[in-house]
Design a protein around this motif. Structure first.
Motif, PDB file in Angstrom:
ATOM      1  N   ASP A   1     -18.014  51.743 -59.411  1.00 53.42           N
ATOM      2  CA  ASP A   1     -16.435  52.628 -60.306  1.00 53.42           C
ATOM      3  C   ASP A   1     -15.373  52.568 -59.434  1.00 53.42           C
ATOM      4  O   ASP A   1     -15.549  53.616 -59.553  1.00 53.42           O
ATOM      5  CB  ASP A   1     -17.323  53.545 -59.978  1.00 53.42           C
ATOM      6  N   ILE A   2     -15.044  51.306 -58.233  1.00 52.81           N
ATOM      7  CA  ILE A   2     -14.014  51.426 -57.145  1.00 52.81           C
ATOM      8  C   ILE A   2     -13.179  50.363 -57.875  1.00 52.81           C
ATOM      9  O   ILE A   2     -14.128  49.285 -58.384  1.00 52.81           O
ATOM     10  CB  ILE A   2     -14.395  51.620 -55.706  1.00 52.81           C
ATOM     11  N   GLN A   3     -11.576  50.219 -57.545  1.00 55.32           N
ATOM     12  CA  GLN A   3     -10.744  48.750 -57.642  1.00 55.32           C
ATOM     13  C   GLN A   3     -11.061  47.939 -56.587  1.00 55.32           C
ATOM     14  O   GLN A   3     -11.701  48.254 -55.553  1.00 55.32           O
ATOM     15  CB  GLN A   3      -9.279  49.369 -57.943  1.00 55.32           C
TER      16      GLN A   3
ATOM     17  N   GLN B   1     -17.317  46.805 -59.206  1.00 52.46           N
ATOM     18  CA  GLN B   1     -17.745  47.067 -60.824  1.00 52.46           C
ATOM     19  C   GLN B   1     -18.582  48.833 -60.574  1.00 52.46           C
ATOM     20  O   GLN B   1     -18.984  49.386 -60.985  1.00 52.46           O
ATOM     21  CB  GLN B   1     -18.122  45.932 -61.448  1.00 52.46           C
ATOM     22  N   GLU B   2     -19.706  48.315 -59.944  1.00 55.91           N
ATOM     23  CA  GLU B   2     -20.903  48.675 -60.183  1.00 55.91           C
ATOM     24  C   GLU B   2     -20.702  50.106 -59.060  1.00 55.91           C
ATOM     25  O   GLU B   2     -21.204  50.925 -59.145  1.00 55.91           O
ATOM     26  CB  GLU B   2     -22.442  48.240 -59.153  1.00 55.91           C
TER      27      GLU B   2
ATOM     28  N   ARG C   1     -18.137  42.785 -58.193  1.00 51.23           N
ATOM     29  CA  ARG C   1     -19.162  42.726 -59.371  1.00 51.23           C
ATOM     30  C   ARG C   1     -19.927  44.023 -58.041  1.00 51.23           C
ATOM     31  O   ARG C   1     -19.819  45.358 -58.961  1.00 51.23           O
ATOM     32  CB  ARG C   1     -20.490  42.218 -59.005  1.00 51.23           C
TER      33      ARG C   1
END
Length: 58
Positions: free
Chosen positions: A36-38, A33-34, A30
């Motif tokens: 915005d990286i792998q 995702q927040e 999570r």
């Protein structure tokens, strides 16, 4: 004392990652995702900065 821009950026990034991990209850997926990286990149950054969940939080 932080005297180089690179050192300052690294310290700020470490603090921000720790903040986001705490915000997401140490859910790495999570948090990645927040951010915005792998997820693998987040794990690499955690390793680089020595970020680990405190034992009492586990």
């Amino acid at each position: 004392m932080l005297t180089r821009l690179h050192d300052f950026r690294d310290e700020v990034e470490k603090i921000f990652i720790e903040f986001m991990l705490n915000k997401n209850s140490w859910n790495v997926s999570r948090t990645a995702q927040e951010l915005d990286i792998q997820r693998s990149h987040l794990y690499n950054k955690m390793e680089r900065y020595g970020i680990r969940k405190a034992a009492e939080d586990e």
